[in-house]
Design an enzyme around this catalytic site. Sequence first.
Site, PDB file in Angstrom:
ATOM      1  CE  LYS A   1      -3.541  13.318  -1.423  1.00 55.50           C
ATOM      2  NZ  LYS A   1      -4.845  13.394  -0.732  1.00 55.50           N
TER       3      LYS A   1
ATOM      4  CG  ASP B   1      -8.057  12.333  -2.464  1.00 59.96           C
ATOM      5  OD1 ASP B   1      -8.019  11.151  -2.071  1.00 59.96           O
ATOM      6  OD2 ASP B   1      -7.079  13.096  -2.416  1.00 59.96           O
TER       7      ASP B   1
ATOM      8  CG  ASN C   1      -5.690  10.595  -5.171  1.00 56.46           C
ATOM      9  OD1 ASN C   1      -6.073  10.756  -6.337  1.00 56.46           O
ATOM     10  ND2 ASN C   1      -6.320   9.791  -4.335  1.00 56.46           N
TER      11      ASN C   1
ATOM     12  N   GLY D   1     -10.915  23.673   7.763  1.00 55.61           N
ATOM     13  CA  GLY D   1      -9.579  23.421   7.236  1.00 55.61           C
ATOM     14  C   GLY D   1      -9.449  23.910   5.809  1.00 55.61           C
TER      15      GLY D   1
ATOM     16  N   GLY E   1     -13.401   9.035   8.043  1.00 56.23           N
ATOM     17  CA  GLY E   1     -12.421   9.093   6.965  1.00 56.23           C
ATOM     18  C   GLY E   1     -12.131   7.762   6.307  1.00 56.23           C
TER      19      GLY E   1
ATOM     20  CB  SER F   1      -0.117   4.281   4.270  1.00 59.26           C
ATOM     21  OG  SER F   1      -1.023   4.160   3.186  1.00 59.26           O
ATOM     22  CG  LEU F   2      -6.117   1.007   6.231  1.00 56.94           C
ATOM     23  CD1 LEU F   2      -5.479   0.244   7.378  1.00 56.94           C
ATOM     24  CD2 LEU F   2      -7.460   1.600   6.667  1.00 56.94           C
TER      25      LEU F   2
END
Length: 275
Positions: A66, A102, A87, A125, A235, A15-16
């Site tokens: 979530k 988000d 989130n 998606g 992203g 994770s960033l």
Amino acid sequence: MANRAAVLGSPITHSLSPVLHRAAYAAMGLEGWSYGAFECAEDGLAGFLDGLDGTWAGLSLTMPLKRAALGLVDVVSDLAVAVGGANTIVLRDGARHGDNTDVSGIVTALAEAGLRAPASALVLGGGATAASALAALSRLGLQEATLAVRDPSRAGETAEVGERFGLKVHVDVLERVPQLATAELVVSTLPGGAADAFAAPVAASGAALFDVVYAPWPTALAAAVERVGGTVVGGFAMLLHQAVRQVALMTGRDDVPVEAMRAAGEAELRRRASA
């Protein structure tokens, strides 16, 4: 004093979020604030929340938490309810407040690239990110969008999210992307490598691209669109701007240092790419 925060999810190792949030704290002079990362599966979220004390300001949630979070908070924003996932959990006044950043992250990322009002959109998606993308597209003024998925029978919940935001959603299959890629904007919410097969038709269509993958970057899809001079949003931009909103919610401050967070995140991505 509430000055602890963290990101939860599974897997969480790469994770960033810690890099982004810590950069914000440093630039804002928030001494004593910390931000960690915890591996947490869906069945462990309730117990983790129950174990938090008054030193906690908030949590960032990634997959698969979530949707589960909606039933574990005391107050939930209308946006999180409509999107079907939170989130963000802000811990304030003894209560858990669930929210979704988000959607605003996507809107801001697209606007930053000049994509403020696309005329049409194709979303690849059907998961939680696709749901947030449909909500974001409605905020950009779209009235309909196409959702391309592997199995249309499992896309009903995501399509309903778009409809709750006033979108007419057409559900189709991924195999037909070459025929569907006539939209002005293509949004890929597929995991890394899963959209490679669509690189040629999307690039040939002249569409702008928002690809939610941020590492490794660029994806084959993004590289193909870039080669023909198309607009590409990665992203990382979404991750950055949703984190900016989270910092504001958790700290109660609006002076969130976007560029300091951007620089820290980009530096970390370069470090990982060269490791």
